[in-house]
Design a protein around this motif. Structure first.
Motif, PDB file in Angstrom:
ATOM      1  N   LEU A  79       0.835  -1.201   0.000  1.00 53.84           N
ATOM      2  CA  LEU A  79       0.000   0.000   0.000  1.00 53.84           C
ATOM      3  C   LEU A  79       0.869   1.251   0.000  1.00 53.84           C
ATOM      4  O   LEU A  79       2.024   1.239   0.450  1.00 53.84           O
ATOM      5  N   LEU A  80       0.289   2.347  -0.475  1.00 56.26           N
ATOM      6  CA  LEU A  80       1.000   3.622  -0.463  1.00 56.26           C
ATOM      7  C   LEU A  80       0.985   4.258   0.925  1.00 56.26           C
ATOM      8  O   LEU A  80       1.846   5.093   1.227  1.00 56.26           O
ATOM      9  N   THR A  81       0.014   3.881   1.757  1.00 58.77           N
ATOM     10  CA  THR A  81      -0.103   4.448   3.103  1.00 58.77           C
ATOM     11  C   THR A  81       0.823   3.692   4.053  1.00 58.77           C
ATOM     12  O   THR A  81       0.400   2.813   4.803  1.00 58.77           O
ATOM     13  N   LYS A  82       2.095   4.027   3.993  1.00 54.77           N
ATOM     14  CA  LYS A  82       3.077   3.383   4.860  1.00 54.77           C
ATOM     15  C   LYS A  82       4.219   4.353   5.105  1.00 54.77           C
ATOM     16  O   LYS A  82       4.366   5.375   4.413  1.00 54.77           O
ATOM     17  N   THR A  83       5.025   4.054   6.099  1.00 55.79           N
ATOM     18  CA  THR A  83       6.211   4.854   6.382  1.00 55.79           C
ATOM     19  C   THR A  83       7.457   4.011   6.136  1.00 55.79           C
ATOM     20  O   THR A  83       7.391   2.774   6.111  1.00 55.79           O
TER      21      THR A  83
END
Length: 461
Positions: A79-83
């Motif tokens: 996913l793009l929502t990661k750190t």
């Protein structure tokens, strides 16, 4: 069960089993890293702080680590929502940004090595205005009173502005409490039954002044004819609603004895054998049995079971998960908490027989949905209109409570602006009202002390 008449978290975090070794690519030789997910902190409507710890790098060096989040369970690192929070073993801190206010998110820490991607346990949080003082006060009280789990819902101007759960729904299974958890709500079943009766009255299906039993009663002689001269044929629907039938709980509360008797057998027994202590309408004494009879009236005039009719009434409110409880641990419903009581087993009662006076299972959020349809507010249409000027529903502020072994529940109209629901999976045995009074006091005081409130409506999430 007694009604408490007018006397006038922190952080939404739950855990579920995460995939410890979820490889995203073909694994190479060696072992996955061991990674743990940290609890969330500094939660705001648009950001939060998380992180994790790489406890063991596994079979090769950790080349990347961080957290990944989503509105769905078990998010993955594609996913793009990661750190991306560095490499190697040890702890790390992650900043989650661009959150949508009022949204529930699921977070997992991840660590990548030559074998693949490993994940920590899942952490859940609500992107919400912080309610830290309230959360801390409730958790301190839970610790003091040995309360395993509490679920809370706060409504402001008929919008759900805070929903939070604390502790453990099942301590032995290490199951953290969640907002979807369902609890036995005990006497909070009575407002539900009362509204059903008032709705039938408004549609002309019955009158509150109709006799209940006897030749001219709604139930007729279905449960036997009332003895001549007993005045039982003078009991009306209104008397049952207002606890003024003339029956009292002496020598006992009939709903808690002879657990193998059916509702019909109980009603027949009281009609035949228990005299009225007072003339109908002359004396107010809280009576669970009266609401049991109201349930049978609903069945008689609608041709449906009490549960079926009431569920159909609740469905347009968006309430679809309320059900009548089972009696035993084996008969518990999906998502139902475990009940704790040392003095008396919560699983040795005939709760299903209590249906109309104490048998429902519900979540705090669903009870909040019910409240906004009976609170005489102007934002959400009420389910009944003129009838809300009767009973306690007409009051500016009212409290209805429920109490059974393993259960404490509160449904509160604080004023024209606020209402709230609190559910717990135990009760204070030496003083049934203590846990109710202390949880009520904490939530009420925190609501009245708070200044700014969220503008979103969690009912819409």
């Amino acid at each position: 069960m007694k009604t408490l008449h007018l006397f006038r978290f922190v952080l939404f975090v739950t855990f579920s089993a995460g995939l410890l070794g979820g490889c995203q690519d073909d694994p190479g030789p060696g072992a996955f890293a061991t990674v743990e997910t940290s609890s969330m902190s500094d939660v705001t409507p648009i950001s939060a702080t998380g992180g994790g710890t790489v406890a063991d790098a596994g079979g090769s060096p950790v080349s990347s680590r961080g957290v990944v989040w989503s509105t769905q369970h078990n998010p993955t690192a594609d996913l793009l929502t990661k750190t991306d929070d560095g490499t190697g073993e040890g702890g790390f801190v992650s900043l989650l940004t661009d959150l949508v206010p009022g949204t529930t998110y699921y977070v997992r820490a991840y660590a990548t090595n030559g074998t693949g991607i490993a994940y920590g346990e899942e952490v859940t949080f609500l992107a919400n205005e912080p309610f830290t003082t309230l959360d801390n006060a409730l958790m301190a009280k839970m610790n003091e009173l040995s309360i395993p789990a509490v679920s809370l819902a706060i409504v402001r101007n008929e919008r759900l502005v805070y929903a939070q759960s604390y502790g453990y729904a099942d301590k032995e299974a290490n199951q953290v409490a969640a907002n979807a958890d369902r609890y036995r709500i005990a006497s909070l079943s009575k407002p539900i039954t009362a509204i059903a009766i008032l709705k039938l009255s408004e549609t002309g299906t019955l009158s509150l002044d109709d006799a209940v039993v006897g030749a001219n009663g709604i139930l007729g002689n279905d449960f036997g004819a009332p003895p001549v001269g007993s005045d039982k044929d003078k009991i009306t629907v209104r008397h049952l609603l207002n606890h003024t039938s003339g029956w009292i709980n002496l020598p006992d509360d009939p709903m808690f004895r002879a657990v193998n008797l059916t509702q019909a057998q109980l009603i027949s027994d009281l009609l035949a054998n228990r005299p009225l202590a007072y003339a109908p309408g002359a004396h107010d004494e809280y009576l669970n049995f009266g609401y049991c009879v109201l349930g049978r009236i609903i069945e008689k005039v609608t041709g449906q079971s009490y549960e079926a009719y009431t569920k159909a009434m609740l469905a347009p409110m968006g309430i679809t998960d309320m059900q009548i409880a089972g009696n035993t641990w084996e008969a518990r419903l999906p998502g139902e908490v475990k009940y704790y009581q040392t003095e008396f087993s919560p699983y040795s009662m005939n709760v299903a027989r209590m249906d109309a006076h104490g048998g429902w299972v519900a979540s705090a959020t669903d009870l909040a949905r019910f409240m906004v349809r009976i609170d005489r507010g102007t934002h959400v249409p009420d389910i009944v209109s003129s009838s809300l000027q009767t009973m306690y529903f007409k009051d500016n502020s009212w409290v209805h409570s429920g109490s059974l072994p393993g259960t404490s529940s509160l449904l509160v109209r604080l004023d024209n602006t606020f209402s709230f629901v609190v559910l717990a999976n135990t009760r204070t045995e030496d003083n049934y009202n203590r846990i109710l009074q202390e949880l009520y006091t904490i939530v009420r005081e925190q609501i009245l002390m708070r200044g700014a409130w969220p503008s979103y409506d969690l009912f819409e999430k």
